[in-house]
Design an enzyme around this catalytic site. Structure first.
Site, short mmCIF file in Angstrom:
data_model
loop_
_atom_site.label_atom_id
_atom_site.label_comp_id
_atom_site.label_asym_id
_atom_site.label_seq_id
_atom_site.Cartn_x
_atom_site.Cartn_y
_atom_site.Cartn_z
N MET A 12 0.94 -1.88 -0.05
CA MET A 12 -0.17 -0.17 0.11
C MET A 12 1.07 1.42 -0.15
O MET A 12 2.00 1.24 0.47
CB MET A 12 -1.13 0.54 1.13
CG MET A 12 -2.30 -0.93 1.48
SD MET A 12 -3.46 -0.99 3.42
CE MET A 12 -3.79 0.79 2.70
N HIS A 13 0.47 2.29 -0.54
CA HIS A 13 1.29 3.82 0.34
C HIS A 13 1.30 3.93 -1.16
O HIS A 13 1.84 5.45 -1.79
CB HIS A 13 0.89 4.05 1.48
CG HIS A 13 0.51 3.63 2.01
ND1 HIS A 13 -1.27 3.31 2.30
CD2 HIS A 13 0.48 2.91 3.28
CE1 HIS A 13 -1.52 3.30 3.39
NE2 HIS A 13 -0.35 2.14 3.83
N ASP A 25 -2.21 -5.30 -0.12
CA ASP A 25 -2.28 -6.24 0.43
C ASP A 25 -3.02 -6.87 1.58
O ASP A 25 -3.29 -7.98 1.40
CB ASP A 25 -0.76 -5.85 0.80
CG ASP A 25 -0.12 -5.56 2.02
OD1 ASP A 25 -0.75 -3.80 2.27
OD2 ASP A 25 1.55 -4.83 1.69
#
Length: 498
Positions: A81-82, A241
């Site tokens: 992520m991110h 995830d």
């Protein structure tokens, strides 16, 4: 037999999983890589490294399963992520991606709160606090520090979206990854045009958002041929995830949740509508299951706390040895407490200055007390997260996964501290299996997530609270107080080091 492939694009490697339309796991293949670490907390990765290794793992997977060649109907990706991938108008990568664990953006997180009008206003818009890991601070950092690169930006996407783009030629993201950007209105499932305006960002740089089970496109014909996929193989979006991992661990309806004790730790609970006050104690993201969200507590150091303890104090002992010593120590470790904040902490403290600590060392302290106190410290921190998650949803059925689930003692400690039964499943594939289930549902091979695994995922062991629960009821409030009483000391330590 027809098949799908779940791809888990992690920070240090990619894993591919071949799964039959009946939900059975057939085979896996993986390839590793190392992010680029620089001074000042900077962590980057060239997206082409992800793609090269994904191709490598996919080829290995299909080559060792020749019966699947030509019969693979869909793919889906679970991604870290991110992390931010910056593309220009020709969809070429402008610079290496800035990863989720990059901490260069402290100044930008403060700016975001100010631009939003305050913490409450930001939470109202996005349901999440401004943290260095999120995508929005990275975009602002680029704007302020590399204006020549920012001027080229046409789209900002996440790692799994880049893999889907390379497979299909289309750019889209899903709700679960969009929610981790700090630019998404989680309650209303859309980009927050209000926050874009306040931070002076054009919404045009953000990709189209579709469900996790939504269709991105089809795998390019030349790649279908190269990889042994069925012509017209569907590229289903997949998800973040943590969302995919929860799907893979059976969290598909209200009342279900999962505890993960890996290197870091999480507590995730399925949420339908957000009906409680949002305080930022946990993350609230859109989920890969339809029309749902999840509350997630995240601690930065869980299994790694025991790894650190072994490396530092007990290098010559095995993990089995550590478990034996810890099991001989009493619940509460004789009054020895361990604060597992070796890398600062997220939920529920959001304190990058927090430090690890042993408190309560006594003359008769033995090896087992030290080891057990570390396990208990992680268990107490899990309860900290649990208490925040249940503000948004009930957790009537909890699965446990990761390295902590493999240790019967550690799982028992968590069950005792929570005073809740925990269920251990027969799979450990997590995100890649969740991605495969998303591919099954998204491609129409399965009607829904409850039926997608075909009954192949089963509970192999249930951990029930023991008589030690009563002892932990007395020790947990002490643990809670120890962070509060040392919070200012942690700041003083940081100041003394600077």
């Amino acid at each position: 037999m027809k098949y799908v492939i779940g791809i888990d694009l992690g920070t240090s490697g990619v894993k591919t999983l071949l799964v039959g339309h009946d939900g059975h796991i057939v085979s896996s293949a993986q390839a590793g890589y190392t992010p680029d670490f620089y001074s000042g907390g900077r962590v980057e990765q060239k997206p082409e490294v992800w793609w090269e290794n994904t191709l490598k793992a996919l080829k290995e997977l299909t080559d060792k399963n020749p019966e699947a060649k030509g019969n693979i109907t869909a793919t889906a990706v679970s991604g870290q992520m991110h992390s931010s991938v910056f593309l220009d108008g020709s969809n070429e990568v402008i610079r290496p991606a800035i990863l989720w664990n990059d901490t260069r953006t402290t100044a930008q997180t403060k700016e975001i709160v100010e631009m939003a009008g305050g913490v409450k206003e930001l939470l109202d818009m996005t349901c999440n606090s401004a943290l260095e890991g999120f995508t929005l601070p990275k975009i602002l950092w680029l704007k302020e520090n590399e204006p020549e690169n920012y001027a080229k930006v046409n789209k900002v996407i996440m790692p799994k979206d880049y893999i889907n783009f390379m497979l299909s030629g289309n750019i889209k993201t899903d709700v679960s990854d969009a929610a981790g950007t700090l630019l998404f209105d989680v309650k209303n499932t859309r980009w927050s045009t209000e926050l874009c305006k306040k931070t002076d960002l054009s919404p045009e740089i953000l990709p189209e958002v579709i469900p996790s089970t939504g269709l991105v496109g089809e795998v390019k014909p030349e790649l279908c041929k190269e990889l042994g996929l069925e012509p017209g193989c569907k590229v289903i979006s997949g998800g973040a995830d943590n969302s995919c991992a929860a799907i893979g661990n059976g969290v598909v309806k209200e009342g279900q949740g999962v505890i993960s004790i890996g290197t870091s730790g999480t507590v995730i609970g399925y949420v339908g509508e957000i009906n409680s006050e949002v305080t930022g104690g946990v993350h609230l993201f859109n989920y890969s299951a339809p029309n749902s969200r999840y509350a997630m507590g995240c601690m930065l150091c869980a299994g790694e706390a025991l790894n650190w303890t072994k490396r530092t104090f007990f290098e010559n002992l095995s993990f089995d040895d550590l478990n034996v010593l810890a099991e001989a120590a009493p619940a509460g470790s004789g009054g020895l407490f361990f604060l597992p904040y070796l890398f600062g902490e997220r939920s529920p403290h959001n304190d990058p200055d927090a430090k690890g600590a042993f408190i309560g060392i006594f003359g008769g302290c033995e090896k087992g007390n030290i080891i057990r106190s570390v396990m208990e410290g992680v268990g107490y921190a899990v309860k900290d997260m649990y208490e925040e998650v249940i503000k948004f949803t009930s957790l009537d059925e909890i699965f446990i996964t990761g390295g902590g689930a493999k240790s019967k003692l550690w799982g028992q400690i968590c069950s005792d501290i929570l005073n809740k039964p925990l269920k251990v499943l027969n799979i450990s594939e997590g995100p890649s299996y969740g991605a495969a289930l998303i591919a099954l549902v998204g491609s129409g091979a399965a009607a829904d997530f409850e039926g997608a695994n075909g009954g192949k995922v089963k509970v192999v062991r249930e951990i029930n609270p023991s008589e030690n629960t009563e002892a932990y009821k007395k020790f947990y409030p002490v643990f809670r107080r120890l962070y509060k009483t040392n919070k200012e000391n942690f700041k003083l330590i940081k100041e003394a080091l600077n």
